[in-house]
Design an enzyme around this catalytic site. Structure first.
Site: not given
Ligand code: NAP
Length: 279
Positions: A156, A71
């Site tokens: 977190r 991206k």
């Molecule tokens: P990412 O960049 O890896 O970010 C993950 C986030 O979740 C970070 O803030 C992380 O905190 C937090 N996290 C993960 N495990 C955790 C835990 N056990 N306890 C507390 N916080 C935790 O991922 P992303 O791309 O932003 O995606 C995040 C979520 O959104 C995923 O579930 C993904 O499937 C969903 N999503 C949905 C869409 C949609 O179109 N609906 C689009 C994109 C993403 P830390 O910074 O502390 O690691």
């Protein structure tokens, strides 16, 4: 579906791509709207990105989506960027207009449209956003752009929340942004979970205590597997308005298609049909 000489090709480049729902969404939309086009997913390794983009251009692919891990890196191979892609420094949609490649980002916009279609107001609202990862960044920048009054980022890893706060403040100085958990959330209008807490297979996890919210606050979760997370179930049972995450995925996809085709398309029917696959 009839594929012939005039069928247009669209696609997705990323690595991995095998679990992507984008082909399902776009091919359903093409079929529903009688658009003579097909959409395919292409696994492209980072070292092949430039060649893949040049290939897309030279065979006249009309547009394509870009996903992890390309991206940001894709930007150096594009000719133009639209305003939101430039602000986010990330592209999820590329349009090929007669050999000129222009990059867009529909991720955050897809979520804003989802809120609007569910009657959730952003302008002037006080919003808690859980998470400071990639999805949170796209969403929170757009919430600020759309005129949110207050944003509280809870993550977190606190450092990441602070960095995101600084980035948003650099673009939108009038928004009141705080980080870290507060004692009192009664003034907040909307809670958004962008963390992966509650995602399959950890469906039993909840990222926030719903009891802290006032009864009128809306609750959104961008997780779409399960379709309704435990957070949303708890919020629903307490009478909060809830917003499910699948709509964001579909909106960002259909917004890409609207950019490619230069016309408006119905998103609700696609959300309804794709939701059935998750039940
Ligand atoms: P990412 O960049 O890896 O970010 C993950 C986030 O979740 C970070 O803030 C992380 O905190 C937090 N996290 C993960 N495990 C955790 C835990 N056990 N306890 C507390 N916080 C935790 O991922 P992303 O791309 O932003 O995606 C995040 C979520 O959104 C995923 O579930 C993904 O499937 C969903 N999503 C949905 C869409 C949609 O179109 N609906 C689009 C994109 C993403 P830390 O910074 O502390 O690691």
């Amino acid at each position: 579906m009839k594929i012939d000489y005039s069928t247009s090709l669209y696609g997705l480049i990323g690595d991995p791509v095998e679990k992507s729902l984008s082909p399902d969404i776009h091919n359903l939309s093409f079929s529903n709207n009688e658009i003579n086009s097909v959409y395919l997913a292409f696994q492209v390794k980072s070292e092949e990105l430039q060649k893949a983009v040049e290939g897309m251009k030279s065979i006249g692919v009309k547009g394509f989506n870009v996903t992890i891990p390309h991206k940001v890196d894709i930007i150096k191979y594009l000719d133009e960027l639209d305003e939101e892609a430039e602000m986010l420094g990330a592209v999820n949609t590329v349009k090929n207009e007669n050999g000129v490649l222009k990059g867009y980002n529909t991720d955050g916009r897809g979520f804003i449209e989802l809120l609007k279609s569910n009657g959730v107001e952003v302008e002037g609202s006080k919003i808690i956003i859980l998470g400071a990862g990639g999805a949170s960044r796209g969403i929170s920048m757009l919430l600020a752009k759309e005129g949110a009054a207050k944003i509280n980022i809870v993550n977190r890893t606190e450092d990441k929340a602070v960095r995101l706060k600084e980035e948003i403040s650099g673009h939108f100085s009038s928004v009141d942004i705080t980080t870290g958990l507060k004692d009192d959330y009664t003034e907040y209008d909307l809670l958004i979970n962008t963390t992966s807490v509650g995602m399959y297979p950890n469906d039993d996890e909840v990222p926030f205590d719903i009891e802290l919210l006032s009864d009128s606050a809306a609750v959104a979760d961008i997780i779409y597997k399960p379709l309704r997370t435990k957070l949303l179930k708890e919020a629903d049972s307490k009478g909060h308005k809830i917003v499910e995450g699948l709509g964001m995925l579909i909106n960002q996809a259909i917004l890409s298609e609207e950019i490619w085709l230069d016309r408006e398309l119905d998103k609700k029917s696609i959300i309804d049909e794709i939701s059935k696959q998750f039940k």
